[in-house]
Design a protein around this motif. Sequence first.
Motif, PDB file in Angstrom:
ATOM      1  N   UNK A   8       0.850  -1.201   0.000  1.00  0.00           N
ATOM      2  CA  UNK A   8       0.000   0.000   0.000  1.00  0.00           C
ATOM      3  C   UNK A   8       0.881   1.244   0.000  1.00  0.00           C
ATOM      4  N   UNK A   9       1.938   1.230   0.836  1.00  0.00           N
ATOM      5  CA  UNK A   9       2.848   2.375   0.930  1.00  0.00           C
ATOM      6  C   UNK A   9       3.452   2.701  -0.441  1.00  0.00           C
ATOM      7  N   UNK A  10       3.952   1.678  -1.105  1.00  0.00           N
ATOM      8  CA  UNK A  10       4.578   1.908  -2.409  1.00  0.00           C
ATOM      9  C   UNK A  10       3.590   2.376  -3.453  1.00  0.00           C
ATOM     10  N   UNK A  11       2.438   1.720  -3.523  1.00  0.00           N
ATOM     11  CA  UNK A  11       1.455   2.058  -4.558  1.00  0.00           C
ATOM     12  C   UNK A  11       0.824   3.419  -4.298  1.00  0.00           C
ATOM     13  N   UNK A  12       0.561   3.737  -3.020  1.00  0.00           N
ATOM     14  CA  UNK A  12      -0.046   5.029  -2.696  1.00  0.00           C
ATOM     15  C   UNK A  12       0.892   6.177  -3.059  1.00  0.00           C
ATOM     16  N   UNK A  13       2.195   5.917  -3.119  1.00  0.00           N
ATOM     17  CA  UNK A  13       3.160   6.960  -3.473  1.00  0.00           C
ATOM     18  C   UNK A  13       2.950   7.475  -4.898  1.00  0.00           C
ATOM     19  N   UNK A  17       2.599  11.383   4.450  1.00  0.00           N
ATOM     20  CA  UNK A  17       1.385  12.045   3.949  1.00  0.00           C
ATOM     21  C   UNK A  17       0.849  11.368   2.681  1.00  0.00           C
ATOM     22  N   UNK A  18       0.581  10.081   2.809  1.00  0.00           N
ATOM     23  CA  UNK A  18       0.051   9.323   1.675  1.00  0.00           C
ATOM     24  C   UNK A  18      -1.395   8.908   1.933  1.00  0.00           C
ATOM     25  N   UNK A  19      -2.282   9.169   0.981  1.00  0.00           N
ATOM     26  CA  UNK A  19      -3.682   8.774   1.144  1.00  0.00           C
ATOM     27  C   UNK A  19      -3.876   7.288   0.852  1.00  0.00           C
ATOM     28  N   UNK A  38      -7.739  11.659   0.215  1.00  0.00           N
ATOM     29  CA  UNK A  38      -7.055  12.541  -0.740  1.00  0.00           C
ATOM     30  C   UNK A  38      -7.179  14.007  -0.326  1.00  0.00           C
ATOM     31  N   UNK A  39      -8.278  14.367   0.345  1.00  0.00           N
ATOM     32  CA  UNK A  39      -8.418  15.747   0.825  1.00  0.00           C
ATOM     33  C   UNK A  39      -7.281  16.090   1.776  1.00  0.00           C
ATOM     34  N   UNK A  40      -6.931  15.125   2.646  1.00  0.00           N
ATOM     35  CA  UNK A  40      -5.926  15.402   3.676  1.00  0.00           C
ATOM     36  C   UNK A  40      -4.564  14.761   3.395  1.00  0.00           C
ATOM     37  N   UNK A  41      -4.450  14.000   2.298  1.00  0.00           N
ATOM     38  CA  UNK A  41      -3.222  13.221   2.060  1.00  0.00           C
ATOM     39  C   UNK A  41      -2.862  12.459   3.338  1.00  0.00           C
ATOM     40  N   UNK A  42      -3.776  11.588   3.744  1.00  0.00           N
ATOM     41  CA  UNK A  42      -3.617  10.891   5.026  1.00  0.00           C
ATOM     42  C   UNK A  42      -4.366   9.558   4.963  1.00  0.00           C
ATOM     43  N   UNK A  43      -3.892   8.525   5.636  1.00  0.00           N
ATOM     44  CA  UNK A  43      -4.670   7.283   5.702  1.00  0.00           C
ATOM     45  C   UNK A  43      -6.015   7.523   6.392  1.00  0.00           C
ATOM     46  N   UNK A  57       8.893  10.384   1.605  1.00  0.00           N
ATOM     47  CA  UNK A  57       9.617   9.778   2.718  1.00  0.00           C
ATOM     48  C   UNK A  57       9.023  10.260   4.032  1.00  0.00           C
ATOM     49  N   UNK A  58       9.198   9.478   5.075  1.00  0.00           N
ATOM     50  CA  UNK A  58       8.816   9.938   6.411  1.00  0.00           C
ATOM     51  C   UNK A  58      10.063  10.208   7.242  1.00  0.00           C
ATOM     52  N   UNK A  59      11.237  10.169   6.601  1.00  0.00           N
ATOM     53  CA  UNK A  59      12.515  10.343   7.309  1.00  0.00           C
ATOM     54  C   UNK A  59      13.027  11.767   7.115  1.00  0.00           C
ATOM     55  N   UNK A  60      13.365  12.433   8.221  1.00  0.00           N
ATOM     56  CA  UNK A  60      14.010  13.739   8.166  1.00  0.00           C
ATOM     57  C   UNK A  60      14.937  13.849   9.375  1.00  0.00           C
ATOM     58  N   UNK A  61      16.232  13.865   9.139  1.00  0.00           N
ATOM     59  CA  UNK A  61      17.197  13.838  10.240  1.00  0.00           C
ATOM     60  C   UNK A  61      17.472  15.213  10.819  1.00  0.00           C
ATOM     61  N   UNK A  62      16.958  16.265  10.182  1.00  0.00           N
ATOM     62  CA  UNK A  62      17.103  17.618  10.731  1.00  0.00           C
ATOM     63  C   UNK A  62      15.955  17.877  11.702  1.00  0.00           C
ATOM     64  N   UNK A  63      16.282  18.036  12.980  1.00  0.00           N
ATOM     65  CA  UNK A  63      15.238  18.131  14.004  1.00  0.00           C
ATOM     66  C   UNK A  63      14.312  19.318  13.781  1.00  0.00           C
ATOM     67  N   UNK A  64      14.877  20.471  13.419  1.00  0.00           N
ATOM     68  CA  UNK A  64      14.033  21.659  13.243  1.00  0.00           C
ATOM     69  C   UNK A  64      13.129  21.510  12.020  1.00  0.00           C
TER      70      UNK A  64
END
Length: 355
Positions: free
Chosen positions: A66-71, A99-101, A161-166, A212-219
């Motif tokens: 689902x993650x891959x296809x929703x991308x 932020x994947x629907x 799709x309105x919210x780009x969210x499951x 991606x859901x990865x972001x190594x910059x804290x701010x």
Amino acid sequence: MKELRLMKGNEAIAEAAIRAGADAYFGYPITPQSEILEYLVEQNPEETTGMVILQAESEVAAINMVYGAASTGKRIMTSSSSPGISLMTEGISYLAGAELPCLIVNVARGGPGLGTIQPSQADYFQSTKGGGHGDYRMLVLAPFSVQEMADFVSLGFELAFKYRNPVLILSDGVIGQMMEKVELPEFQPRKTDYEPWGTTGKTPDRERNIITSLNLDALEHEQHNFKLQAKYKQMEEEDTRCETSFCEDAEYLIIAYGASARISRKAVELARAKGIKAGLFRPITLFPFPSKELNEAARNAKGLLSVEMSAGQMIEDVKLATGCRIPVQHFGRYGGVVHAPGEILEALEKLKDNK
């Protein structure tokens, strides 16, 4: 043209997904939701609408498909039952973070652990509080009829799709297995256009999209979380849903969702016949919880009864919504046992008599 059929709740969800123009379903069988996968395989919509159906090797594999296809920005869905959803929660957290629907269906069973295949509502916390890691939320729809099982599929995709969210449809073994008359929606075309954020390859007129859901910059990641929280706040303001019955003059309110709401509606009728001014408040969205609407419905209430097929989970949201200004009691059956209307009436009479 709409079509009338007699169907199980699980079958209605599957048929509605085909008619909603879903592009793909990835799932793994588990009782009591296996009919969703079985129905889709039997219908083989790839030959009619092009919708891809695939049984994954596990729930973990299914949610990552689902993650891959929703991308790609397509309409993607999966379904499972309580222990299966537990296995999917890491992937659901990734989907929310990226932020994947997508549409996820949980036809819940009794737990904890493998528990029982009998119906339960013990997945309320898991569904509404973010069962996986991180500060994420899903919009949760709770059908209480076979008709709503069908109707909430299109609605779920629209909100996703309105919210780009499951978006999660939280059902239970009663609604999933029962048969009722259902008016099926008309067929919608599958999505042929691509979302501007979809990972469909770099074209000369734009930069590549990165999911991606990865972001190594804290701010930077804090800013991303601010954005997510603003989205959840928008859900509360724009997409809270509920239904009320006999609440205009109600002195005692039953708050119940899904199968418990169906049974509680009969209990309200029994109470009214005995001269008790009872009403039913049914949250349709469990997140966001309809707090403002409950306060309005309970403006004249002397007592609230939270009826759940669990040890008491939604009651926390009921207390938060009303600020504990009205006495709230819980009446639950759990482990796969379903309420009887007479039992609920008895609990309501005890609340009325302050016992």
